[in-house]
Design a protein around this motif. Structure first.
Motif, short mmCIF file in Angstrom:
data_model
loop_
_atom_site.label_atom_id
_atom_site.label_comp_id
_atom_site.label_asym_id
_atom_site.label_seq_id
_atom_site.Cartn_x
_atom_site.Cartn_y
_atom_site.Cartn_z
N THR A 154 -21.39 0.60 -31.21
CA THR A 154 -19.87 -0.04 -31.51
C THR A 154 -20.46 -1.51 -31.89
O THR A 154 -19.53 -2.38 -32.05
N MET A 155 -21.55 -2.10 -31.35
CA MET A 155 -21.90 -3.51 -31.58
C MET A 155 -21.80 -4.13 -33.02
O MET A 155 -21.93 -3.20 -33.91
N PRO A 156 -21.07 -5.24 -33.30
CA PRO A 156 -20.89 -5.86 -34.47
C PRO A 156 -22.27 -6.28 -35.18
O PRO A 156 -23.12 -6.67 -34.26
N ALA A 157 -22.44 -6.32 -36.50
CA ALA A 157 -23.50 -7.06 -37.21
C ALA A 157 -24.03 -8.14 -36.55
O ALA A 157 -25.33 -8.34 -36.22
N LYS A 158 -23.04 -8.99 -36.13
CA LYS A 158 -23.67 -10.54 -35.66
C LYS A 158 -24.17 -10.32 -34.43
O LYS A 158 -25.18 -11.20 -33.98
N ALA A 159 -24.09 -9.19 -33.70
CA ALA A 159 -24.63 -8.96 -32.47
C ALA A 159 -26.07 -8.16 -32.54
O ALA A 159 -27.00 -8.47 -32.05
N GLU A 201 -8.89 -1.08 -21.95
CA GLU A 201 -8.64 -2.49 -21.69
C GLU A 201 -9.40 -3.14 -20.88
O GLU A 201 -8.95 -4.24 -20.29
N THR A 202 -10.43 -2.61 -20.48
CA THR A 202 -11.59 -3.17 -19.50
C THR A 202 -12.67 -3.59 -20.03
O THR A 202 -13.24 -3.55 -20.93
N ASN A 203 -12.99 -4.94 -19.76
CA ASN A 203 -14.17 -5.90 -20.25
C ASN A 203 -15.28 -6.05 -18.82
O ASN A 203 -14.92 -6.51 -17.83
N VAL A 215 -28.94 -5.56 -19.63
CA VAL A 215 -27.48 -5.84 -19.59
C VAL A 215 -26.77 -5.70 -20.76
O VAL A 215 -27.08 -5.94 -21.88
N THR A 216 -25.43 -5.19 -20.72
CA THR A 216 -24.71 -5.15 -21.62
C THR A 216 -23.21 -5.81 -21.35
O THR A 216 -22.74 -5.71 -20.46
N ALA A 217 -22.58 -6.33 -22.57
CA ALA A 217 -21.31 -6.81 -22.70
C ALA A 217 -20.27 -5.87 -23.17
O ALA A 217 -20.73 -5.11 -24.17
N ILE A 218 -19.49 -5.24 -22.47
CA ILE A 218 -18.54 -4.34 -22.78
C ILE A 218 -17.12 -4.62 -22.87
O ILE A 218 -16.51 -5.24 -22.07
N LYS A 219 -16.54 -4.74 -24.25
CA LYS A 219 -15.28 -5.40 -24.55
C LYS A 219 -14.28 -4.01 -24.66
O LYS A 219 -14.71 -3.13 -25.81
N ASN A 220 -13.23 -4.05 -23.88
CA ASN A 220 -12.29 -2.85 -24.14
C ASN A 220 -13.06 -1.47 -24.13
O ASN A 220 -12.82 -0.35 -25.02
N LEU A 320 -16.95 -11.73 -24.67
CA LEU A 320 -15.86 -11.12 -23.81
C LEU A 320 -14.63 -11.73 -23.64
O LEU A 320 -13.54 -11.52 -23.65
N GLY A 321 -14.85 -13.18 -23.58
CA GLY A 321 -13.59 -13.84 -23.36
C GLY A 321 -13.21 -13.84 -21.84
O GLY A 321 -13.13 -14.75 -21.21
N ARG A 322 -12.84 -12.62 -21.56
CA ARG A 322 -12.50 -12.31 -20.19
C ARG A 322 -13.46 -11.52 -19.69
O ARG A 322 -13.57 -10.33 -20.24
#
Ligand code: ADP
Length: 399
Positions: A154-159, A201-203, A215-220, A320-322
């Protein structure tokens, strides 16, 4: 024990980890390791009912002999056990862009796993050997592939792109794939439950810290960035792997210092990380013991490990922002009070404040929040990749 048992296999090039897992509740009925494949001292050890056993395998045994032993000498010796099996679940390191979720293994899937071998030359060929051996040993059971890379699709291309000529991605599949997806997914779901939020809804920032670490950034609930790359060599400081380095170092060592390419790659994979910096060991327990004695290499290794991880976590504020919680997992994340303290100290700018008592309590399989009441949340969640593999296998069988 239920009638929903899954044999979980994790086939490496010279070893095979196995476990019999109850898909209903994650209970581990049997666990073991066959190792030293293709060597005179090939052997196997396992645990059943708290009893540990071990024996040698025939000389030069590999996947097939180990699986036959597991079936004939371990599983069949427990009355009624085999009848409760519903599937064999295989952990597969690399699924490239082909596999975005777990799948039932058929000829096409097996070919797909083989085709991903160029991205994981040490792992995928061993997985194929393991699958073929398991198909022979359990001809009537469904075989399921669960990919380490799938969760990160699910990672976007920019990542996921490297800033290389774009056709290297389009034509050769060179990009960030990320690993440990099964573990990041498991702890994300558990963290959402602990936070009492819907996972969508969890980041979360999930730090899986074992011999390999990522380490992974998980958005929603979805992976949006991760530290491992096309292979597991990138990112954090690990047991023996270097993590991120300037790629020109490789040319420098070969052109100016007389290294061979194989020698450099071997060093980056097997002699770097905690082992390389400390000069002592890749095992974090050894490093911590020596840290306490004031060993300079051990102190530097611990500080580098925590600093690199904290920098990654801080950078994931961008996608993530939040941040609802930072989650520590894996052998080091679940047990090292010191690493967790150092990482959160490095993140003081975000307001993180450790609660020393809570941090000390969250070890040896205990989950829990480790930050002070007025701090943003960090928590420990013991991972359970085998259970995810067993659950996915059970779901696919019943579907
Ligand atoms: P793998 O990646 O092989 O699955 P694990 O998740 O089991 O690895 O983690 C292994 C790492 O965890 C090793 O470096 C080990 O020293 C470390 N570890 C295990 N128990 C402890 C502990 N009590 N304190 C500190 N580190 C620990």
């Amino acid at each position: 024990m239920s009638n929903k048992l899954v044999l979980v296999l994790n086939c490496g090039s010279s070893s095979l980890k196995f476990a019999v897992i109850d898909a209903n509740n994650g209970d581990e009925v049997i666990s073991g390791l066959a190792e030293c494949f293709n060597l005179p001292d090939a052997r196997i050890k396992w645990k059943f009912n708290e009893k540990k056993e071990s024996t040698s395998l025939p000389e030069y045994s590999a996947h097939s002999a180990a699986i036959i032993f597991i079936v004939e000498e371990i599983i069949k010796k427990v009355e009624g056990l085999e009848a409760q099996f519903i599937a064999v679940g295989h952990r597969i390191v690399h699924g490239g862009e082909k596999f975005t979720e777990s799948v039932i293994i058929d000829e096409t899937v097996l070919e797909g796993i083989e085709q991903c071998s160029s991205l994981a030359p040490l792992h995928n060929p061993a997985h194929v050997l393991g699958i073929k051996a398991a198909q022979k040993a359990f001809p009537t059971l469904t075989q399921v592939a669960v990919f380490d890379t799938a969760y990160h699709q699910t990672m976007p291309a920019k990542a996921f792109l490297y800033a290389l000529p774009y056709n290297l991605y389009k034509e050769k599949g060179i990009r960030r794939y990320g690993m440990h997806g099964t573990s990041h997914l498991f702890v994300t779901n558990e963290a959402a439950k602990a936070l009492n939020k819907p996972v969508e809804e969890t980041n979360i920032i999930s730090a899986h810290l074992g011999n390999g670490a990522s380490v992974t950034a998980i958005k929603n609930g979805q992976s949006v960035d991760t530290s491992m790359g096309m292979t597991p060599l990138a990112g954090l400081v690990m047991g023996t792997r270097c993590g991120d380095i300037d790629p020109s170092i490789i040319e420098h060592l070969i052109e100016r210092e007389g290294y061979s390419l194989k020698g450099v790659m071997d060093m980056l994979q097997k002699q770097s990380g905690l082992l390389g910096i400390s000069g002592l060991s890749s095992d974090f327990r050894d490093i911590e013991q020596n840290y306490e004695k004031g060993h300079e290499g051990a102190i530097l290794a611990v500080d580098m490990f925590a600093y690199r991880l904290a920098k990654y976590i801080a950078s994931y504020a961008v996608p993530l922002g939040r941040i609802d919680a930072i989650v520590f997992t894996g052998g080091i994340g679940e047990n090292s009070v010191r690493i967790r303290t150092k990482v959160l100290d490095n993140l003081a700018i975000f307001g993180y404040q450790i609660d020393a008592d809570k941090n000390k309590t969250a070890i040896l399989g205990e989950a829990g929040i480790i930050t002070a009441d007025n701090s943003p949340i960090a928590m420990v969640i013991p991972t359970n990749e085998e259970w995810v593999i067993a659950q996915d296998s059970a779901k696919l069988v019943s579907a």
